[in-house]
Design a protein around this motif. Structure first.
Motif, PDB file in Angstrom:
ATOM      1  N   GLY A   5      -1.221   9.526  -5.954  1.00 53.09           N
ATOM      2  CA  GLY A   5      -0.186  10.469  -5.543  1.00 53.09           C
ATOM      3  C   GLY A   5       1.110  10.304  -6.322  1.00 53.09           C
ATOM      4  N   LYS A   6       1.766  11.423  -6.563  1.00 54.94           N
ATOM      5  CA  LYS A   6       3.013  11.448  -7.331  1.00 54.94           C
ATOM      6  C   LYS A   6       4.094  10.589  -6.679  1.00 54.94           C
ATOM      7  CE  LYS A   6       6.415  14.739  -9.081  1.00 54.94           C
ATOM      8  NZ  LYS A   6       6.777  16.148  -9.187  1.00 54.94           N
ATOM      9  N   TYR A   7       4.112  10.550  -5.349  1.00 53.63           N
ATOM     10  CA  TYR A   7       5.143   9.817  -4.615  1.00 53.63           C
ATOM     11  C   TYR A   7       4.592   8.551  -3.963  1.00 53.63           C
ATOM     12  CZ  TYR A   7       7.574  14.190  -5.313  1.00 53.63           C
ATOM     13  OH  TYR A   7       8.157  15.289  -5.888  1.00 53.63           O
ATOM     14  N   ARG A   8       3.582   7.969  -4.556  1.00 52.39           N
ATOM     15  CA  ARG A   8       2.928   6.788  -3.980  1.00 52.39           C
ATOM     16  C   ARG A   8       3.915   5.646  -3.737  1.00 52.39           C
ATOM     17  NH1 ARG A   8      -1.087   4.810  -0.984  1.00 52.39           N
ATOM     18  NH2 ARG A   8      -1.885   2.843  -1.726  1.00 52.39           N
ATOM     19  N   GLY A   9       4.753   5.353  -4.710  1.00 53.78           N
ATOM     20  CA  GLY A   9       5.715   4.256  -4.574  1.00 53.78           C
ATOM     21  C   GLY A   9       6.686   4.475  -3.422  1.00 53.78           C
ATOM     22  N   GLN A  10       7.174   5.692  -3.288  1.00 55.30           N
ATOM     23  CA  GLN A  10       8.103   6.015  -2.210  1.00 55.30           C
ATOM     24  C   GLN A  10       7.400   5.951  -0.851  1.00 55.30           C
ATOM     25  OE1 GLN A  10       7.685   7.692  -5.035  1.00 55.30           O
ATOM     26  NE2 GLN A  10       9.649   8.316  -5.887  1.00 55.30           N
ATOM     27  N   TRP A  11       6.166   6.418  -0.801  1.00 56.26           N
ATOM     28  CA  TRP A  11       5.395   6.375   0.444  1.00 56.26           C
ATOM     29  C   TRP A  11       5.173   4.934   0.888  1.00 56.26           C
ATOM     30  CZ3 TRP A  11       0.698   4.521   2.211  1.00 56.26           C
ATOM     31  CH2 TRP A  11       0.245   5.057   3.418  1.00 56.26           C
ATOM     32  N   ILE A  12       4.821   4.059  -0.056  1.00 52.39           N
ATOM     33  CA  ILE A  12       4.601   2.643   0.255  1.00 52.39           C
ATOM     34  C   ILE A  12       5.895   2.004   0.749  1.00 52.39           C
ATOM     35  CG2 ILE A  12       4.112   0.386  -0.782  1.00 52.39           C
ATOM     36  CD1 ILE A  12       1.996   1.846  -2.521  1.00 52.39           C
ATOM     37  N   LEU A  13       7.011   2.317   0.099  1.00 59.05           N
ATOM     38  CA  LEU A  13       8.305   1.769   0.517  1.00 59.05           C
ATOM     39  C   LEU A  13       8.636   2.174   1.956  1.00 59.05           C
ATOM     40  CD1 LEU A  13      10.825   0.186  -0.418  1.00 59.05           C
ATOM     41  CD2 LEU A  13      11.763   2.365  -1.200  1.00 59.05           C
ATOM     42  N   CYS A  14       8.461   3.438   2.285  1.00 60.00           N
ATOM     43  CA  CYS A  14       8.709   3.911   3.651  1.00 60.00           C
ATOM     44  C   CYS A  14       7.760   3.248   4.644  1.00 60.00           C
ATOM     45  CB  CYS A  14       8.554   5.426   3.741  1.00 60.00           C
ATOM     46  SG  CYS A  14       9.850   6.355   2.922  1.00 60.00           S
ATOM     47  N   ARG A  15       6.484   3.190   4.296  1.00 57.80           N
ATOM     48  CA  ARG A  15       5.485   2.570   5.174  1.00 57.80           C
ATOM     49  C   ARG A  15       5.830   1.108   5.455  1.00 57.80           C
ATOM     50  NH1 ARG A  15       0.197   0.919   2.391  1.00 57.80           N
ATOM     51  NH2 ARG A  15       1.696  -0.648   1.746  1.00 57.80           N
ATOM     52  N   ASP A  16       6.180   0.357   4.399  1.00 59.44           N
ATOM     53  CA  ASP A  16       6.493  -1.060   4.564  1.00 59.44           C
ATOM     54  C   ASP A  16       7.774  -1.277   5.366  1.00 59.44           C
ATOM     55  OD1 ASP A  16       4.200  -1.514   3.098  1.00 59.44           O
ATOM     56  OD2 ASP A  16       5.259  -2.206   1.291  1.00 59.44           O
ATOM     57  N   ALA A  17       8.761  -0.421   5.151  1.00 60.74           N
ATOM     58  CA  ALA A  17      10.012  -0.531   5.910  1.00 60.74           C
ATOM     59  C   ALA A  17       9.774  -0.254   7.394  1.00 60.74           C
ATOM     60  CB  ALA A  17      11.064   0.426   5.353  1.00 60.74           C
ATOM     61  N   LEU A  18       8.958   0.757   7.686  1.00 61.87           N
ATOM     62  CA  LEU A  18       8.640   1.055   9.086  1.00 61.87           C
ATOM     63  C   LEU A  18       7.872  -0.076   9.735  1.00 61.87           C
ATOM     64  CD1 LEU A  18       7.711   4.823   8.811  1.00 61.87           C
ATOM     65  CD2 LEU A  18       9.541   3.846  10.213  1.00 61.87           C
ATOM     66  N   GLU A  19       6.947  -0.670   9.014  1.00 61.31           N
ATOM     67  CA  GLU A  19       6.187  -1.790   9.568  1.00 61.31           C
ATOM     68  C   GLU A  19       7.107  -2.966   9.878  1.00 61.31           C
ATOM     69  OE1 GLU A  19       2.626  -4.815   8.256  1.00 61.31           O
ATOM     70  OE2 GLU A  19       2.564  -2.764   7.517  1.00 61.31           O
ATOM     71  N   LYS A  20       8.040  -3.251   8.990  1.00 62.77           N
ATOM     72  CA  LYS A  20       8.987  -4.346   9.228  1.00 62.77           C
ATOM     73  C   LYS A  20       9.854  -4.050  10.442  1.00 62.77           C
ATOM     74  CE  LYS A  20      12.392  -7.313   7.242  1.00 62.77           C
ATOM     75  NZ  LYS A  20      12.058  -8.561   6.644  1.00 62.77           N
ATOM     76  N   ALA A  21      10.286  -2.799  10.584  1.00 62.24           N
ATOM     77  CA  ALA A  21      11.122  -2.424  11.726  1.00 62.24           C
ATOM     78  C   ALA A  21      10.365  -2.543  13.041  1.00 62.24           C
ATOM     79  CB  ALA A  21      11.639  -0.997  11.557  1.00 62.24           C
ATOM     80  N   ARG A  22       9.095  -2.217  13.015  1.00 65.20           N
ATOM     81  CA  ARG A  22       8.300  -2.218  14.239  1.00 65.20           C
ATOM     82  C   ARG A  22       7.747  -3.584  14.614  1.00 65.20           C
ATOM     83  NH1 ARG A  22       5.378   3.171  12.240  1.00 65.20           N
ATOM     84  NH2 ARG A  22       6.842   4.692  13.101  1.00 65.20           N
ATOM     85  N   LYS A  23       7.395  -4.388  13.597  1.00 71.95           N
ATOM     86  CA  LYS A  23       6.719  -5.661  13.869  1.00 71.95           C
ATOM     87  C   LYS A  23       7.511  -6.885  13.458  1.00 71.95           C
ATOM     88  CE  LYS A  23       2.213  -3.518  13.293  1.00 71.95           C
ATOM     89  NZ  LYS A  23       0.990  -3.487  12.499  1.00 71.95           N
ATOM     90  N   GLY A  24       8.529  -6.686  12.672  1.00 72.45           N
ATOM     91  CA  GLY A  24       9.339  -7.822  12.217  1.00 72.45           C
ATOM     92  C   GLY A  24       8.865  -8.463  10.970  1.00 72.45           C
TER      93      GLY A  24
END
Length: 90
Positions: A71-90
């Motif tokens: 995907g064209k925005y793969r890097g941005q998607w991964i960054l958002c996904r990882d940030a959300l996981e950190k916010a939710r699980k620590g």
């Protein structure tokens, strides 16, 4: 005015009796100047809105193929996904 540099760590604060203490990436305990404390407070107060924005961005980027291997925005998607996981699980 700038906030405490990332990454932040929180832990129970047995010294002051506060629920949590903020430690910076250098291991410094929350004693900092009033301007930095103010910047930290503003950043923390914006966290719920930033969480909503990340959730919306993850969905939008997924629609654009960001969640696919090429995907064209793969890097941005991964960054958002990882940030959300950190916010939710620590």
């Amino acid at each position: 005015m700038t906030y405490t540099p990332a990454p932040w760590k929180i832990a129970p604060d047995y010294v002051s009796g506060n629920t949590y203490a903020l430690w910076d990436k250098y291991g410094n305990y929350g004693d900092t100047d009033i301007d930095t404390m103010d910047a930290n407070a503003r950043l923390i107060s914006a966290a719920p809105l930033m969480l909503q924005a990340l959730e919306a961005a993850l969905v939008a980027l997924g629609r654009e193929g960001g969640n696919t291997a090429r995907g064209k925005y793969r890097g941005q998607w991964i960054l958002c996904r990882d940030a959300l996981e950190k916010a939710r699980k620590g």
